[in-house]
Design an enzyme around this catalytic site. Structure first.
Site, PDB file in Angstrom:
ATOM      1  CE  LYS B  78      -3.677   2.138   2.801  1.00 22.52           C
ATOM      2  NZ  LYS B  78      -4.480   2.006   4.037  1.00 22.52           N
ATOM      3  CB  SER B 153      -7.868   3.706   3.349  1.00 21.97           C
ATOM      4  OG  SER B 153      -6.921   3.078   4.200  1.00 21.97           O
ATOM      5  CB  SER B 177      -7.750   0.847   6.291  1.00 17.17           C
ATOM      6  OG  SER B 177      -8.434   2.071   6.356  1.00 17.17           O
TER       7      SER B 177
END
Lengths: 482, 481
Positions: B78, B153, B177
């Site tokens: 990420k 997210s 997330s």
């Protein structure tokens, strides 16, 4: 004006920042030393790169606790850091890591002496925080330069209560703090380099009034003398204002040392909301009684304790004791020398007299004097034995001993032909010369003015360039003059 | 033809010469290139990954007995996890042109065990969002249904595993997330205990909540990656020195331990919960009971307080954590000239940060400001303490806790962006674990009548990842039966 002054009481609180002399910064391994090329002590952590985290420097905590113990504070068993949020280019993280709720050291006091009286100035607390970098505004007309070497270096802030009532007290207070931090070895106390910084909160009120007056904070006090001068100026300014019926407004002012004035930086209304909250990236600091005890054992004997010792154990005067403890190095040197020689008073005199003078002349710290306690003990011994006199020893022998660790005072006196002579033949020649040079005085003496003997002895010493043993000279003179 | 089902099998195939790291990397690169519309990756390190694969193949040939635990494992990061000498954006314009100068501790450990980083993955800007609609570089599509969100997210990281673009991904989980997008994408999403994995090198959103999490196709893969990245780190003072368990061998030990499991009544009976999710979880409860586990409904009265508490505390921390993105030392700086210092900050930051991030910075600044601090921040902190205490009490009687991961399966783009409160409330089941610090995992057990997958969330006491993973693996087996 002087009448008006009498009506008011001055109230002063000081915030003193001391940069801790740790090797690395408060929250990362970067060097905390002063004077390197700009932006060379800047790891990603100092530069607040994304994802970096702080880690508390244990040495800095230890130093803060040391100061707390030296100032008779309560050491907090549990304390944590908070973030003080504001934007400035020399503050890489956008917040300073400080302590606003539970400082590491609470309360305490610092003892000051003014006009021969002793008083404890009360502290509010001492807390730990990291420093910002430096903004340099005057290097280029269109740019501000930022040096982040200082960013993240550890500071303690020593916050007094509004407990001082004259510029002189403030002066003594900062002087004492500087002595203390140097004494316990946590800060070099250098105000010019900014290792020790001071802000003063000053207000006035009518004598007898309980409520504090509106305070003004004065910044940029970069020497102890300027602390005093700035406060003196500020107090005068405030009294004038009040006397003229003006209202003092709460503001931050800066001191201009060249002009000896203070000027307004910002008013209170513009004050920042720092949005303090507990720093989530750091574990709280927990200190057990054992930890505090361990740190206490690392502390050297403190000046007040040593002063008492010097008077009680070594029979020195209070004045000598105070002079010796102005700095730790002189006190240490005394103790080391007193281990070898029991001429305590003489040792004290040598340290506070010729040795300190020597350091001052060379503009070095006392600790940098290349002189061994043994050498001073030896010097005192040969004076005591009548082999040299004090003035010869301090003017001729001492300089020769300096930086010459293998030499003894006796060696030098012998080699340089400085030993007092008790050879009566040589002495008599000097005595004859002396007496011949002042026949009137000889007559006066012989008429009964016996006090003149000292003059003759002095003259003999002068002629002999100090080599004449005063005791034997006196005896011979007395014989000769009948 | 290469195919991937688990790291264990892949490593076996490598050692038996049935495949190579290079073949694996090429396979994923091909998949990435045919799935570009999903927008899962912000940057793919193709040539670099192939080169590393070749080096690993060489190493393995020379020394097959000393390969790393993640030898040749193809991993995506990420884009909030720092990888030295690579760009880093946090899916934000504010980090324009920024290149990382060091490795996150987790990345360092992955690399040391032979992992291959294939690229950085899209996400909500600064990990703020539940739908991946907040990326400055465009939304990520759910591979199962391109009209639906992948969750957030860590949407890109979830989709990358879902769509077979890498074997596992590292994401970050501040309030769900990792678990929520895993749920939306039908994969495993693991959030370790707070302090289990070093946060050094993870861009901070909310420091006392953030944890690096793991996406995988199965529990064992996630467990293996956790084993590698977890543990003490001298650069993070909030990381625990609790020893790291042998999570993988623990799973394989296959003990037939019967668990005592709690389930919050208020969670399953909450009006916000989708009816099918509720039914499915009740069915699972029955199934688990029939397997001999003990499952009890427990009252938990704080449920409605956890979302407000979460948003007060996380935005407060975020407002401070994001102060460093000021255009002074790196990242976006306003092009406007002749502005004073205050305007410089306002312009650089307003131009650089997206709307959701600005919203949270302002919210956080507000709850920390003088006059409001006690009413919001202090109060929320007290609620957090209460929650921690209540959780401790529950775990004094139960081994594990189960809950839904989400209130409803993946929604359509734009569906919730008009109503931030509704969007925030949908985090109700995930933020709990971050508030109290415990580990949690979302297991892809179910399929909704709308065709979308959804999961079951399993939570365990602090640092009881071993039990949580062991149980989770068992639950996945039950599903397979």
């Amino acid at each position: 004006m002087s009448d008006a002054k009498e009506k008011y009481e001055v109230v002063i609180g000081l915030e003193v920042h001391a940069q801790l002399a740790t090797e690395s910064k408060l929250f990362c391994g970067d060097s905390a030393s002063f004077g390197a090329e700009p932006n060379t002590h800047v790891s990603p952590i100092t530069l607040a790169h994304p994802g970096t985290l702080p880690k508390t420097n244990k040495k800095a905590v230890e130093y803060a606790v040391k100061m707390g113990i030296a100032c008779h504070c309560e050491i907090a068993p549990f304390t944590y850091f908070s973030r003080k949020n504001y934007f400035y280019p020399d503050l890489p993280k956008g917040y300073q890591v400080s302590q606003n709720v539970h400082p590491i050291c609470d309360k305490g006091y610092i003892t000051i002496h003014t006009n021969g009286t002793k008083r404890n100035v009360l502290l509010d607390h001492i807390h730990l925080e990291d420093d910002a970098g430096k903004s340099i505004h005057d290097l280029y007309p269109d740019y501000t330069c930022i040096d982040l070497n200082r960013a993240g270096t550890p500071l303690i802030e020593i916050v007094s209560l509004p407990d001082m009532h004259s510029a002189e007290e403030a002066f003594q207070y900062v002087t004492e703090i500087r002595r203390l931090v140097r004494w316990i070895g946590i800060c070099d106390g250098n105000m010019e380099e900014g290792s020790l910084r001071c802000d003063a909160n000053v207000s006035i009120r009518l004598k007898g009034e309980i409520k504090l007056g509106t305070k003004v904070e004065v910044k940029n006090l970069n020497s102890i003398r300027n602390v005093k001068r700035a406060i003196e100026f500020e107090v005068e300014r405030m009294i004038k204002m009040v006397e003229n019926g003006e209202k003092i407004i709460q503001q931050t002012r800066s001191y201009d040392a060249d002009k000896n004035i203070t000027f307004a930086l910002r008013d209170k209304e513009e004050a920042n909301d720092y949005r303090y909250f507990p720093e989530p990236d750091l574990a709280p600091i927990e200190l057990t009684e054992k930890d505090v005890q361990r740190i206490k054992e690392l502390l050297p004997a403190l000046p007040q304790d040593l002063q008492a010792d010097f008077v009680e154990k070594y029979g020195l005067s209070a004045y000598d004791a105070e002079q010796l403890t102005l700095e730790k190095d002189t006190a240490d040197f005394f103790l080391q020398t007193a281990n070898i020689s029991n001429q305590y008073k003489a040792i004290a005199n040598w340290i506070t007299g010729p040795l300190r003078q020597l350091a001052n002349d060379q503009q070095i710290d006392f600790s940098q004097l290349q002189m061994a306690p043994e050498q001073i003990a030896g010097t005192i011994q040969i004076i005591d034995e009548g082999k040299v006199n004090f003035s010869i020893a301090s003017s001729k022998i001492l300089p020769a001993l300096l930086g010459n660790p293998d030499a003894t005072a006796l060696d030098i006196a012998t080699k340089e032909n400085l030993l007092q002579t008790s050879d009566t033949g040589e002495l008599e020649a000097w005595i004859d010369e002396a007496l011949a040079s002042m026949p009137d005085k000889v007559k006066e003496y012989q008429k009964g003015k016996k006090g003149l003997i000292g003059l003759f002895v002095g003259q003999v010493k002068k002629i002999s360039k100090g080599k004449a043993d005063p005791k034997i000279t006196t005896e011979l003179l007395q014989q000769k003059l009948g | 033809m290469f195919s991937f089902s688990s790291i264990e099998e892949y490593l076996r195939d490598l050692l038996h010469g049935r495949t190579t790291c290079k073949e694996a990397v090429q396979y994923f690169l091909d998949n990435i290139s045919s799935a570009q519309h999903l927008n899962a990756f912000l940057e793919v390190y193709g040539a670099e990954a192939l080169q590393r694969a070749a080096e690993l193949d060489q190493q393995r040939q020379e020394n097959p007995n000393s390969i790393g635990k993640l030898h040749g494992v193809v991993i995506g990061l990420k884009d909030v996890i720092i990888y030295k000498n690579h760009k880093l954006s946090a899916a934000s314009k504010v980090l324009e042109g920024y290149e990382a100068v060091y490795n996150a501790t987790a990345v360092e450990r992955l690399l040391a065990e032979g992992a291959i980083v294939i690229g950085r993955q899209n996400c909500d800007e600064f990990a703020m969002g539940s739908s991946n609609e907040n990326s400055a570089f465009g939304k990520v599509l759910n591979a199962k249904d391109n009209t639906r969100v992948p969750g957030g997210s860590s949407g890109g990281s979830a989709v990358a595993v879902q769509a077979g673009l890498c074997m596992v991904s590292l994401g970050s989980d501040t309030g769900g997330s990792v678990r929520q997008p895993a749920d939306f994408c039908g994969i495993v999403g693991l959030k370790p205990s707070y302090g289990r994995v070093s946060r050094y090198g993870l861009i901070a959103y909310a420091s006392s909540f953030d944890q690096i999490g793991i996406f995988g196709h199965n529990v064992a893969d996630a467990a293996l990656v956790l084993e590698v990245v977890a543990g003490e780190d001298e650069f993070d003072s909030t990381v625990s020195n609790e020893p790291v368990g042998s999570y993988v061998s623990n799973i394989k030990s296959n003990s037939d331990k019967k668990y005592k499991i709690a389930c919050f009544r208020q969670a399953l009976e909450h009006p916000i919960l989708d009816a099918e999710i509720k039914t499915s979880i009740f069915n699972t409860i029955e199934k688990l009971k029939s397997e001999g586990h003990e499952i009890e409904m427990v009252d938990f009265d704080y449920l409605d307080y956890i979302v407000p508490t979460y948003y007060i505390l996380t935005t407060a921390e975020a407002s401070s954590n994001l102060s460093r993105f000021d255009g002074v030392r790196y990242g976006h700086r306003t092009k406007e000239k002749n502005v004073d210092l205050s305007a410089f900050y306002k312009k650089s930051r307003s131009e650089g940060f997206g709307i959701e991030v600005q919203k949270r910075i302002m919210l956080g600044s507000f709850v920390l400001s003088a006059g409001y601090f006690d009413a919001y921040f202090t109060k929320a902190q007290k609620v957090r303490q209460l929650l921690k205490k209540a959780t401790k009490e529950i775990f004094s009687q139960y081994d594990l806790l189960i809950m839904p991961t989400v209130t409803a399966p993946a929604f359509r783009f734009g569906e919730k962006s008009e109503d931030p409160i509704e969007m925030y409330l949908s985090d109700i089941y995930t933020v709990f674990a971050n508030l109290v610090g415990i580990p949690a995992i979302s297991l892809p057990l179910y399929q909704h009548s709308n065709g979308m997958p959804f999961g079951l969330q399993v939570l365990a006491p602090m640092f009881k990842e071993d039990e949580m993973l062991q149980f989770s693996d068992k639950v996945m087996e039950i599903k397979a039966l």
